[in-house]
Scaffold this motif. Structure first.
Motif, PDB file in Angstrom:
ATOM      1  N   ARG A  97      33.795  44.186  20.342  1.00  0.00           N
ATOM      2  CA  ARG A  97      35.009  43.479  20.758  1.00  0.00           C
ATOM      3  C   ARG A  97      36.193  44.425  20.842  1.00  0.00           C
ATOM      4  N   CYS A  98      37.299  43.853  21.182  1.00  0.00           N
ATOM      5  CA  CYS A  98      38.539  44.602  21.385  1.00  0.00           C
ATOM      6  C   CYS A  98      38.931  45.424  20.161  1.00  0.00           C
ATOM      7  N   CYS A  99      39.913  46.224  20.330  1.00  0.00           N
ATOM      8  CA  CYS A  99      40.569  46.924  19.230  1.00  0.00           C
ATOM      9  C   CYS A  99      39.746  48.116  18.743  1.00  0.00           C
ATOM     10  N   LEU A 100      40.411  49.160  18.425  1.00  0.00           N
ATOM     11  CA  LEU A 100      39.825  50.401  17.909  1.00  0.00           C
ATOM     12  C   LEU A 100      38.759  50.960  18.852  1.00  0.00           C
ATOM     13  N   ALA A 101      39.020  50.949  20.160  1.00  0.00           N
ATOM     14  CA  ALA A 101      38.040  51.383  21.160  1.00  0.00           C
ATOM     15  C   ALA A 101      37.703  52.872  21.031  1.00  0.00           C
ATOM     16  N   GLU A 102      38.546  53.639  20.386  1.00  0.00           N
ATOM     17  CA  GLU A 102      38.284  55.079  20.251  1.00  0.00           C
ATOM     18  C   GLU A 102      37.237  55.390  19.183  1.00  0.00           C
ATOM     19  N   HIS A 103      36.806  54.402  18.449  1.00  0.00           N
ATOM     20  CA  HIS A 103      35.780  54.593  17.412  1.00  0.00           C
ATOM     21  C   HIS A 103      34.471  53.971  17.887  1.00  0.00           C
ATOM     22  N   PRO A 104      33.340  54.665  17.685  1.00  0.00           N
ATOM     23  CA  PRO A 104      32.072  54.147  18.200  1.00  0.00           C
ATOM     24  C   PRO A 104      31.589  52.862  17.516  1.00  0.00           C
ATOM     25  N   GLY A 108      34.603  43.972  11.664  1.00  0.00           N
ATOM     26  CA  GLY A 108      35.604  42.998  11.262  1.00  0.00           C
ATOM     27  C   GLY A 108      35.635  41.813  12.206  1.00  0.00           C
ATOM     28  N   TYR A 109      36.084  40.669  11.701  1.00  0.00           N
ATOM     29  CA  TYR A 109      36.239  39.469  12.513  1.00  0.00           C
ATOM     30  C   TYR A 109      37.476  38.724  12.049  1.00  0.00           C
ATOM     31  N   PRO A 110      38.244  38.211  12.898  1.00  0.00           N
ATOM     32  CA  PRO A 110      38.163  38.105  14.349  1.00  0.00           C
ATOM     33  C   PRO A 110      38.603  39.374  15.062  1.00  0.00           C
ATOM     34  N   PHE A 111      39.345  40.251  14.393  1.00  0.00           N
ATOM     35  CA  PHE A 111      39.737  41.520  14.992  1.00  0.00           C
ATOM     36  C   PHE A 111      39.055  42.646  14.234  1.00  0.00           C
ATOM     37  N   PRO A 112      38.396  43.560  14.925  1.00  0.00           N
ATOM     38  CA  PRO A 112      37.839  44.713  14.223  1.00  0.00           C
ATOM     39  C   PRO A 112      38.970  45.537  13.602  1.00  0.00           C
ATOM     40  N   PHE A 113      38.914  45.685  12.304  1.00  0.00           N
ATOM     41  CA  PHE A 113      39.952  46.431  11.591  1.00  0.00           C
ATOM     42  C   PHE A 113      39.428  47.732  11.008  1.00  0.00           C
ATOM     43  N   LEU A 114      38.099  47.930  11.050  1.00  0.00           N
ATOM     44  CA  LEU A 114      37.472  49.081  10.434  1.00  0.00           C
ATOM     45  C   LEU A 114      36.709  49.844  11.509  1.00  0.00           C
ATOM     46  N   GLY A 115      37.109  51.070  11.762  1.00  0.00           N
ATOM     47  CA  GLY A 115      36.424  51.925  12.720  1.00  0.00           C
ATOM     48  C   GLY A 115      35.595  52.959  11.988  1.00  0.00           C
ATOM     49  N   THR A 116      34.308  53.046  12.334  1.00  0.00           N
ATOM     50  CA  THR A 116      33.416  54.006  11.685  1.00  0.00           C
ATOM     51  C   THR A 116      32.631  54.754  12.767  1.00  0.00           C
ATOM     52  N   GLY A 117      31.771  55.654  12.349  1.00  0.00           N
ATOM     53  CA  GLY A 117      30.957  56.426  13.268  1.00  0.00           C
ATOM     54  C   GLY A 117      31.473  57.846  13.428  1.00  0.00           C
ATOM     55  N   ASP A 118      32.747  58.024  13.383  1.00  0.00           N
ATOM     56  CA  ASP A 118      33.368  59.349  13.462  1.00  0.00           C
ATOM     57  C   ASP A 118      34.341  59.527  12.294  1.00  0.00           C
ATOM     58  N   GLY A 119      33.970  58.979  11.171  1.00  0.00           N
ATOM     59  CA  GLY A 119      34.852  58.913  10.014  1.00  0.00           C
ATOM     60  C   GLY A 119      35.260  57.464   9.813  1.00  0.00           C
ATOM     61  N   VAL A 120      36.014  57.203   8.802  1.00  0.00           N
ATOM     62  CA  VAL A 120      36.438  55.838   8.515  1.00  0.00           C
ATOM     63  C   VAL A 120      37.919  55.715   8.848  1.00  0.00           C
ATOM     64  N   HIS A 121      38.219  54.697   9.655  1.00  0.00           N
ATOM     65  CA  HIS A 121      39.606  54.432  10.020  1.00  0.00           C
ATOM     66  C   HIS A 121      39.890  52.951   9.814  1.00  0.00           C
ATOM     67  N   VAL A 122      40.914  52.656   9.032  1.00  0.00           N
ATOM     68  CA  VAL A 122      41.334  51.276   8.807  1.00  0.00           C
ATOM     69  C   VAL A 122      42.664  51.067   9.509  1.00  0.00           C
ATOM     70  N   ASP A 123      42.706  50.065  10.374  1.00  0.00           N
ATOM     71  CA  ASP A 123      43.948  49.732  11.062  1.00  0.00           C
ATOM     72  C   ASP A 123      44.652  48.647  10.261  1.00  0.00           C
ATOM     73  N   PRO A 124      45.790  48.943   9.636  1.00  0.00           N
ATOM     74  CA  PRO A 124      46.446  47.959   8.761  1.00  0.00           C
ATOM     75  C   PRO A 124      46.912  46.708   9.500  1.00  0.00           C
ATOM     76  N   GLU A 125      47.281  46.846  10.762  1.00  0.00           N
ATOM     77  CA  GLU A 125      47.747  45.690  11.534  1.00  0.00           C
ATOM     78  C   GLU A 125      46.637  44.647  11.698  1.00  0.00           C
ATOM     79  N   TYR A 126      45.450  45.107  12.080  1.00  0.00           N
ATOM     80  CA  TYR A 126      44.329  44.180  12.252  1.00  0.00           C
ATOM     81  C   TYR A 126      43.772  43.720  10.907  1.00  0.00           C
ATOM     82  N   LEU A 127      43.864  44.571   9.897  1.00  0.00           N
ATOM     83  CA  LEU A 127      43.429  44.175   8.560  1.00  0.00           C
ATOM     84  C   LEU A 127      44.272  43.012   8.049  1.00  0.00           C
TER      85      LEU A 127
END
Length: 189
Positions: A97-104, A108-127
């Motif tokens: 789904r949408c959000c954090l498209a730069e991470h493979p 998270g639901y309804p908005f992906p807030f955790l990006g993984t695959g190339d390290g761990v990235h948490v987006d506080p806005e979506y969290l």
């Protein structure tokens, strides 16, 4: 609050602060959920968007009427556990789904807030958005549990008062009025 110089208690207003915050949050969530549903009703709604904003609207309304719900401690515990379990469970599967498209891998639901695959990235806005969503869903469950608790029979152990002997402070009280069937002083009617 400003009456401390007149001998008033400066902390007297603090018990009302949680109620004011609850009402303000309720109006905010009701406004955001209702406005976003009304704006996108013409066909731009996706299922995740619809679920998210309908849950915000329901959570806002329930915050505004929470004083009528009167849940138990068990209800609070179960609804809090649901919110935490839902947040944790939706962070496990990978979504596209949408959000954090730069991470493979996005989680998270309804908005992906955790990006993984190339390290761990948490987006506080979506969290924060996901925490609000799961909190509102927990509030919906809390309301359902409170309604179920209202219709359940009372679980206290009944007390037999058949052998109860009334005792009065005055020994002459029974002589003055021998029939005490309508009173609740000498025992429960």
């Amino acid at each position: 609050m400003g009456g401390a110089h007149r001998g008033e208690d400066p902390w007297a207003a603090w018990p009302q602060v949680p109620a004011v915050i609850r009402v303000m949050a309720g109006w905010f969530l009701t406004g955001i959920g209702g406005l976003n549903l009304a704006v996108e009703i013409d066909g731009g709604l996706t299922s995740a968007y619809l679920i998210f904003h309908a849950t915000l609207l329901a959570g806002g309304i329930l915050l505004l009427i929470k004083h009528r719900i009167q849940p138990s401690r068990t209800g609070y515990l179960l609804s809090g556990l649901l919110a935490l379990a839902g947040m944790a469970a939706t962070a496990v599967p990978v979504t596209s789904r949408c959000c954090l498209a730069e991470h493979p891998e996005r989680r998270g639901y309804p908005f992906p807030f955790l990006g993984t695959g190339d390290g761990v990235h948490v987006d506080p806005e979506y969290l924060i958005a996901d925490l609000i969503f799961w909190g509102c869903l927990g509030l919906v469950l809390l309301t359902v549990l409170a309604l179920i608790e209202r219709v359940l029979p009372e679980r206290r152990t009944p007390v037999d008062i058949g052998d109860y002997t009334a005792r009065h402070a005055e020994t002459r009280a029974m002589d003055a009025v021998p029939d005490r069937t309508g009173e609740n002083v000498g025992g429960l009617p």
